[in-house]
Design an enzyme around this catalytic site. Sequence first.
Site, mmCIF file in Angstrom:
data_model
loop_
_atom_site.group_PDB
_atom_site.id
_atom_site.type_symbol
_atom_site.label_atom_id
_atom_site.label_comp_id
_atom_site.label_asym_id
_atom_site.label_seq_id
_atom_site.Cartn_x
_atom_site.Cartn_y
_atom_site.Cartn_z
ATOM 1 N N SER A 171 38.781 36.870 42.276
ATOM 2 C CA SER A 171 39.630 37.922 42.818
ATOM 3 C C SER A 171 38.861 39.192 43.139
ATOM 4 O O SER A 171 37.656 39.272 42.972
ATOM 5 C CB SER A 171 40.771 38.264 41.864
ATOM 6 O OG SER A 171 40.230 38.848 40.689
ATOM 7 N N TYR A 184 42.115 37.043 46.259
ATOM 8 C CA TYR A 184 43.417 37.663 46.038
ATOM 9 C C TYR A 184 43.222 38.935 45.228
ATOM 10 O O TYR A 184 42.201 39.129 44.567
ATOM 11 C CB TYR A 184 44.377 36.698 45.333
ATOM 12 C CG TYR A 184 43.924 36.315 43.945
ATOM 13 C CD1 TYR A 184 44.379 37.023 42.837
ATOM 14 C CD2 TYR A 184 43.034 35.272 43.748
ATOM 15 C CE1 TYR A 184 43.945 36.689 41.562
ATOM 16 C CE2 TYR A 184 42.603 34.929 42.485
ATOM 17 C CZ TYR A 184 43.063 35.641 41.397
ATOM 18 O OH TYR A 184 42.632 35.317 40.140
#
Length: 128
Positions: free
Chosen positions: A25, A58
């Site tokens: 991430s 993400y």
Amino acid sequence: MKVHMLKSKIHNAIVTSGDLEYEGSITIDKELLEIADMMANEKVLVVNNNNGERFETYIIEGTRGLREIQLNGAAARCALPGDEIIIMAFAEMEPEEARNWQPMIVIVDRMNNPKRRHRVGKDNEYLG
């Protein structure tokens, strides 16, 4: 048929740290997320202006005010602390909506402080 359009962009952010041991991430300061109309768990495309690398990951919401841009897991191999990156989120929409869509662009300084934001085709809003 839906089209993929740029929804939001944080332009010229500086990577502050990396954590190879994390699961993956990008951690982004909560205030920057709010200003850029992005959110936790949203998929983003990241471009490294220093080496041309492009990767998807993400978002993890970071602490407000720390100006943290941390790459986690395998993404930490794509950019080093001090590298300049562009973070882009996209949205699917019908062509009719897309024709009038104006993405949010946030420009930050070398310390990841938001300097201005605007929707494409609109006037700048100066921040800080």
